[in-house]
Write an enzyme that holds these catalytic residues in place. Structure first.
Site, PDB file in Angstrom:
ATOM      1  N   LYS A  43      14.618  -8.691  -4.987  1.00  0.00           N
ATOM      2  CA  LYS A  43      13.154  -8.736  -5.544  1.00  0.00           C
ATOM      3  C   LYS A  43      12.860  -9.715  -6.406  1.00  0.00           C
ATOM      4  O   LYS A  43      11.741 -10.426  -6.016  1.00  0.00           O
ATOM      5  CB  LYS A  43      13.111  -7.208  -6.291  1.00  0.00           C
ATOM      6  CG  LYS A  43      13.199  -5.948  -5.275  1.00  0.00           C
ATOM      7  CD  LYS A  43      13.207  -4.794  -6.139  1.00  0.00           C
ATOM      8  CE  LYS A  43      13.261  -3.643  -5.154  1.00  0.00           C
ATOM      9  NZ  LYS A  43      13.739  -2.310  -5.804  1.00  0.00           N
ATOM     10  N   GLN A  67      14.640   0.274 -11.546  1.00  0.00           N
ATOM     11  CA  GLN A  67      15.672   0.522 -10.193  1.00  0.00           C
ATOM     12  C   GLN A  67      16.304   1.751 -10.213  1.00  0.00           C
ATOM     13  O   GLN A  67      17.027   2.090 -11.348  1.00  0.00           O
ATOM     14  CB  GLN A  67      16.734  -0.894 -10.163  1.00  0.00           C
ATOM     15  CG  GLN A  67      17.440  -0.893  -8.917  1.00  0.00           C
ATOM     16  CD  GLN A  67      16.656  -1.123  -7.547  1.00  0.00           C
ATOM     17  OE1 GLN A  67      15.814  -1.723  -7.779  1.00  0.00           O
ATOM     18  NE2 GLN A  67      16.973  -0.249  -6.612  1.00  0.00           N
ATOM     19  N   ASP A 120       6.165   0.541  -7.648  1.00  0.00           N
ATOM     20  CA  ASP A 120       7.013   1.676  -6.706  1.00  0.00           C
ATOM     21  C   ASP A 120       5.988   2.858  -6.256  1.00  0.00           C
ATOM     22  O   ASP A 120       6.531   3.249  -5.177  1.00  0.00           O
ATOM     23  CB  ASP A 120       8.214   2.062  -7.427  1.00  0.00           C
ATOM     24  CG  ASP A 120       9.220   1.000  -7.249  1.00  0.00           C
ATOM     25  OD1 ASP A 120       9.494   0.543  -6.111  1.00  0.00           O
ATOM     26  OD2 ASP A 120      10.419   1.080  -7.855  1.00  0.00           O
TER      27      ASP A 120
END
Ligand code: NDP
Length: 295
Positions: free
Chosen positions: A61, A105, A128
């Protein structure tokens, strides 16, 4: 009609890697324009602990963020960090004008509540799309941030001119990050959607009727040619490593490509699009902020 990317090696392949590269190039142009206008889009990634898979995801990422010109920060916290410390850090990023996207994460260590962490992220920066407000907005038909895997799949449908309206779609898997948002996005595109899961009876009867089949199970090559309707569009979200470390999808690609009109490979299908959509949502968040500030 299929107009997809010309560099497909199979005529019926949905080339996620190529589409992701094309989108990244387009995003870079948008980022350059934002920079000229005085705003550098920023993505902050927080990683807790040393989970090897998470470390790879985070590295990828950050790499992609840098490649398209985003300001990117990766904070690596020890496994022992307290929930309070993590929540305070998130709040700092929430308050900072410099960061337009914040991503924690998952999974988190057991002593930290995932629910509290997701709730702590400003929904406007929740790239997200896992914050309950973003999930609720999606289900009420007014999305802000959308989970990136299903968002990437919708981009694939657009790129390959897959007609969704009035089509029978079956999504296998009901997770919050893939199955449920995927089903809602398909419904918003006027498909008639069925969600299947581990307790579904007679799965094959359902999948055989699907014009669009999205498979997000986590079972190595479970879906065979006999499960698929002739001419269906098949999207394989699964990522399963065999004992030799080779990556396979949930769909038996070699068999199913013979019956599908379009199919995503693994690797090179859904995976590359997922990260690119995170970048896209960050750029969108930065653009939104700039427009708000100029009004
Ligand atoms: P989850 O484990 O959260 O969900 C799996 C779903 O599959 C559940 O709803 C489960 O049903 C259902 N399921 C399990 N076994 C069967 C079965 N035999 N028949 C029918 N349904 C079944 O997984 P995720 O949604 O997070 O991920 C799914 C897969 O996609 C994984 O391989 C993951 O690695 C991959 N993935 C890939 C991404 C990418 O970018 N390419 C991104 C995210 C995930 P139930 O609810 O009843 O348990």
């Amino acid at each position: 009609m299929k107009v997809g990317l010309w560099y497909n090696s199979f005529m019926n392949l949905i080339d996620g890697k190529a589409l992701a590269a094309k989108m990244q190039a387009e995003l870079k142009v948008k980022v350059d324009k934002l920079k000229e206008a005085g705003s550098v889009p920023g993505l902050a990634v927080i990683l807790v602990g040393k989970d090897p898979a998470s470390q790879i995801y985070v590295r990828n990422k950050a790499r992609q963020a840098t490649a398209i010109g985003l300001n990117s920060s990766v904070v690596r916290l020890p496994e022992t960090v307290s929930e309070k410390e993590l929540l305070e850090l998130i709040e700092q990023y929430n308050q900072s004008e410099q960061w337009h996207g914040i991503l924690v994460q998952l999974p988190l260590p057991k002593h930290i509540s995932e629910e509290k962490v997701l709730l702590a992220i400003d929904p406007e920066k929740d790239v997200d799309g896992f914050h309950p407000m973003n999930m609720g907005r999606l289900w009420s038909g007014n999305p802000l941030m959308i989970p990136s895997t299903p968002a990437g799949i919708m981009e694939m449908f657009r790129e390959y001119n897959v007609e969704l309206s009035g089509k029978r779609a079956v999504v296998i898997g009901r997770s919050n990050i893939v199955g449920k948002p995927m089903a809602q996005l398909l419904m918003m595109a006027d498909a008639t959607v069925t969600i299947a899961h581990s307790r579904t009876k007679n799965l094959r009867e359902l999948t055989k009727e699907a014009d669009i089949l999205v498979v997000a199970i986590g079972r190595d090559r479970m879906i065979k040619a006999d499960d698929v309707k002739d001419g269906a569009v098949v999207i394989d979200v699964g990522m399963n490593r065999d004992e030799d470390g080779k990556l396979h999808g949930d769909v038996d690609f070699d068999e199913v490509k013979e019956v599908a009109s379009l199919i995503t490979p693994v690797p090179g299908g859904v995976g590359p699009m997922t990260i690119t959509m995170l970048m896209e949502q960050t750029v969108r968040a930065a653009t939104r902020k700039m427009n708000e500030n100029s009004n």
